[in-house]
Design an enzyme around this catalytic site. Structure first.
Site, PDB file in Angstrom:
ATOM      1  N   GLU A 154      -4.298  -8.675   0.296  1.00 39.10           N
ATOM      2  CA  GLU A 154      -4.949  -8.486   1.595  1.00 39.10           C
ATOM      3  C   GLU A 154      -6.437  -8.567   1.356  1.00 39.10           C
ATOM      4  O   GLU A 154      -6.962  -7.902   0.467  1.00 39.10           O
ATOM      5  CB  GLU A 154      -4.615  -7.128   2.214  1.00 39.10           C
ATOM      6  CG  GLU A 154      -3.527  -7.146   3.240  1.00 39.10           C
ATOM      7  CD  GLU A 154      -3.267  -5.759   3.836  1.00 39.10           C
ATOM      8  OE1 GLU A 154      -4.243  -5.077   4.224  1.00 39.10           O
ATOM      9  OE2 GLU A 154      -2.095  -5.380   3.909  1.00 39.10           O
ATOM     10  N   GLU A 184       0.824  -1.213   0.000  1.00 39.26           N
ATOM     11  CA  GLU A 184       0.000   0.000   0.000  1.00 39.26           C
ATOM     12  C   GLU A 184       0.864   1.273   0.000  1.00 39.26           C
ATOM     13  O   GLU A 184       0.570   2.251   0.689  1.00 39.26           O
ATOM     14  CB  GLU A 184      -0.968   0.003   1.183  1.00 39.26           C
ATOM     15  CG  GLU A 184      -1.953  -1.149   1.131  1.00 39.26           C
ATOM     16  CD  GLU A 184      -2.980  -1.126   2.253  1.00 39.26           C
ATOM     17  OE1 GLU A 184      -2.861  -0.264   3.152  1.00 39.26           O
ATOM     18  OE2 GLU A 184      -3.896  -1.950   2.238  1.00 39.26           O
TER      19      GLU A 184
END
Length: 832
Positions: free
Chosen positions: A502, A425
């Site tokens: 994720e 991220e």
């Protein structure tokens, strides 16, 4: 993409491990000894501590690994996002030691598996170096700074200065991983100096290539020969090869050997066979070094159409993300605690882990090798753009290349490792070409160090990383929380390989059920319902990920956020303070994660059984909630069952409430998650009933092909009457590290768990054992982990019992709680 890896046959990886002492007459032997004993510790800014003559007689004595922050206390003044524990500040570790005169002539290296954070190291006042990244291992040659002889004292000094707002989770503090002292001859295999691959593998034979780096610290040219023997999983020699002579004229020489193993025993998930490459270095015909590399013979492949394959067999990645802490034990590495975490995950049906979001401990990878668990090793949580004020972004420019190369060198011989993740991220997703430029550089480093495994990263901003070219610079694209975007991504980029890096992010408190079943709301108790339908705005229940993965079998699989709860990041509690990139503590004492499938102590939440119902073939059925609802008589209670059977039938006090068939599609899951108002939540992955409450016994029976094959019952419990103790192991090693995890239950007189009990339990220990920690899985309490007592949370708590170093015998554990019958159990500490 930079390298398509559409059909990537990957190498066999191995663990560079300790040289085994031999009876060589020349004394030419490599040794790697634990350096964990006899350390001194003191917190504070003590610049004179680097000098050997500094008086440290009043410092605390301890053995490593050590996490000073887990000792607490919890305090509202600390950042709840990082666990509400005092992990930042300055501290020193020192160790006094001698080096026998018979070691003179050896090269002596001091090795740290990790030091949190901003480490600086001195020996006898000489500065050796620094390492800001606490998750990476490092080593220093201390030979020229030593005083030799049993009557001479050497002093190692280590300063650490972890900063607040350095992490988005609890990082721990201190020398929290193992330390080692290594003795080698001047000509020796370099640290992490072998790389084993198997480019060709079939049932009849395997080609084993080994690259070997040899250091020459003799100060003169050296004539060497190399012999490698391969030992099978039973440690029997199967093939050997000797090459040379070679002349090393500089400090390092690099060499290659190829051997062939007939009828190899493959490393696989169910049969994780491990071989050993035993490399001997000869100098002028005499043995100078013996270096062992553990590896496994296996092939891996990634394909845009068929997904991931291991040894030619398609395998769906059923993975979880794991932070590095060990719950109430903190960040200090412990072999048994790490093993237990992985065993609990494997029992659930998981076959892979993602080391989110940092390099793992060596022990975790060695255990994955042994247990047959695949690993995505992750290097960084950020690059140049900061997520927190004092995070890795401060050091990225200077240190990223060295850290990444060291990571791959250390871990590339593990057969469990299948991918290198270069980021999670990362905020460069918003930075146009800059993000792509950095990704290209990191991708190149990975391929330069290891051309046999693909690179990856986890992207959460869709389609930013897709459109700006960042994702195109890595080999496999990970999408965080974007199951609805898998098909769109594959349609736009048909040559890409995609997976869920994720997924889900459901939050819950183990054993908690609120009525009515609420939406995503902050409950006054700081607990979150375990009906498994609640999550933050980016989240969704497991059912949705299961659905999209079943629709797109070419997607590799998923890594759920997270396998275990972890310290810090107490979402949904703790408000964001954007001015400092930190968290407000207005929801104190919420101080640890609610995301885990398993709580901090290792007690499974209900969601555990939902994953087990999809990931495991062993017949199972699970039932929730508890059945103690006094005051709700006649009120409808939502009842769920998770099973891998064809169907399940629910009974209340012997009366059937009907069967439910698993797999019946109910599309309302996709429209109701973010607007859910109960009372039941249907999907083809969970079965549900609306049951008017009456006390008694709720039972569910699972059927396969019409035959009842498993069942589970929950009975209404009476008043708490007794404590019960259940150790996970009755025999532990007497090494001072091994742990027995003792489950403590609050029960009624018939042995039923009293599901909402919070009785205080006090522990007495007799014999050669002591309390390593206590816990109960509650993410919102400031009770110390370092105590002789613990309150139960929803009927359960845990005692972490460790042995005393070098002391054998019987350890008696007694648990008392006021007004309840006490319980005792015995654990044997043995020199195993």
């Amino acid at each position: 993409m930079s390298t398509p890896f559409l059909k990537l046959l990957c190498a066999i990886m191995a663990l560079s491990s300790v040289g085994i002492p031999s009876a060589d007459a020349n004394g030419a032997i490599r040794t790697r000894d634990s350096f964990n004993e006899g350390w001194l510790f003191q917190k504070g800014d003590l610049p004179d501590a680097r000098f050997p003559e500094t008086d440290d007689s009043s410092w605390r004595k301890l053995r490593l690994p050590h996490d000073w922050a887990i000792e607490g206390p919890f305090d509202v003044k600390y950042n709840a996002r990082s666990g509400g524990l005092p992990f930042h500040g300055k501290a020193w570790y020192r160790k006094h030691f001698s080096v026998p005169m018979d070691k003179k002539g050896k090269v002596v290296t001091l090795e740290f598996d990790g030091a949190m954070n901003n480490s600086k190291v001195w020996v006898n006042g000489h500065f050796l170096g620094e390492r800001p990244f606490g998750y990476i291992g490092f080593a220093y040659d201390i030979t020229k700074h030593l005083r030799w002889g049993d009557d001479q004292t050497n002093v190692i000094s280590v300063s650490l200065s972890p900063e607040d707002l350095s992490s988005r989770w609890y990082p721990g503090a201190g020398l929290y991983r193992n330390t080692w002292i290594n003795y080698t001859n001047p000509v020796h295999v370099a640290r992490n100096g072998t790389f084993v691959t198997t480019p060709k593998v079939d049932d009849s034979s395997a080609q084993v290539d080994i690259a070997i780096d040899v250091n020459n610290q003799s100060g003169a040219p050296a004539k060497i020969e190399l012999r490698t023997r391969i030992l099978d999983p039973e440690h029997r020699p199967v093939v050997s090869k000797r090459t040379g002579p070679f002349q090393i004229t500089g400090e390092t020489g690099s060499y290659e050997q190829t051997l062939r193993v007939k009828k190899p025993a493959l490393w696989d998930l169910d049969t994780p066979h491990l071989y050993t490459a035993e490399t001997t270095v000869f100098v002028d015909g005499k043995k100078a070094d013996l270096y062992e590399t553990t590896f496994g013979i296996r092939s891996i492949a990634f394909d845009k159409d068929t997904g991931f394959s291991l040894n030619g067999r398609k395998v769906e990645l059923k993975g979880v993300c794991l932070h590095h802490d060990l719950g109430p034990l903190g960040a200090a590495v412990n072999w048994r605690a790490t093993e237990r975490q992985l065993q609990i995950m494997k029992e659930m049906g998981a076959n892979a882990i993602r080391t989110a979001h940092n390099p793992p401990s060596p022990e975790q990878l060695e255990l994955c090798d042994r247990l047959g668990i695949l690993v995505q090793v992750e290097a960084f949580d950020c690059w140049e753009e900061a997520k927190v004020e004092n995070g890795y972004s401060k050091f990225f420019d200077e240190w990223h290349e060295r850290d990444l190369r060291d990571l791959i060198h250390r871990d590339r011989n593990h057969p469990s490792v299948i991918m290198w993740s270069i980021g999670n991220e990362i905020l460069e997703q918003f930075k146009g070409n800059r993000g792509a430029t950095i990704a290209k550089r990191l991708n190149h480093i990975c391929h330069e160090e290891d051309a046999t495994r693909p690179t990856t990263a986890g992207f959460n901003y869709y389609p930013k990383a897709i459109d700006n070219g960042l994702a195109a610079e890595i080999d496999i694209v990970g999408l965080n929380y974007k199951p609805t975007k898998y098909k769109e991504t594959l349609d736009q980029h048909p040559d890409w390989i995609v997976y869920g890096s994720e997924t889900c992010s459901v939050v819950s408190s183990r054993g908690t059920y609120h009525l009515p079943v609420e939406k995503y709301e902050k409950h006054e108790s700081l607990e979150v319902t375990s009906y498994d339908i609640v999550g933050p705005k980016w989240a969704y229940p497991p059912d949705i990920e299961f659905h999209y993965l079943s629709e797109l079998p070419q997607v590799l699989g998923e890594f759920v956020w997270t396998g275990f709860d972890y310290l810090g990041e107490p979402t949904p509690y703790g408000g964001r303070d954007n001015s400092t990139n930190g968290y407000w503590n207005d929801d104190w004492p919420a101080r640890s994660s609610y995301f885990g499938i398993v709580d901090l102590c290792g007690f499974p939440k209900d969601r555990y059984y939902m994953y087990q119902s999809q990931w495991s073939d062993e017949p199972m059925v699970h039932l929730l909630p508890h059945w103690n609802w006094e005051g709700h008589e006649g009120q409808t209670i939502p009842v769920y069952s998770y099973t891998n059977c064809d169907e399940a039938e629910l009974f209340l006090n012997g009366k059937s409430l009907g069967r439910r068939i698993k797999g019946v599609d109910t599309s309302e899951i996709f429209v109701k998650f973010n607007s859910f108002d109960g009372p039941t939540f249907n999907s083809k992955y969970r079965l549900s009933w609306e049951v008017p409450y009456q006390p008694g016994t709720l039972k569910v029976v699972g059927y396969k092909d019409g035959k009842a094959i498993c069942e589970k019952s929950i009975s209404t419990a009476a008043t708490a009457a007794q404590v019960s103790l259940s150790p996970d192991r009755k025999v532990i090693k007497s090494d001072g590290y091994d742990i027995s995890f003792i489950t403590v239950r609050i029960e009624d007189q018939d042995g039923n768990l009293v599901p909402e009990s919070d009785n205080l339990v006090t522990f007495e220990i007799e014999g050669p054992g002591e309390i390593a920690a206590v816990g109960n899985g509650n993410p919102a309490t400031t009770e110390s982990f370092q105590a002789s007592h613990r309150k139960a949370f929803n009927g359960l708590c845990m005692l972490f019992l460790k042995s005393k170093p070098g002391e054998s015998g019987s350890i008696k554990v007694t648990a008392h709680s006021q007004g309840l019958t006490s319980a005792s159990t015995s654990i044997s500490a043995e020199a195993l």
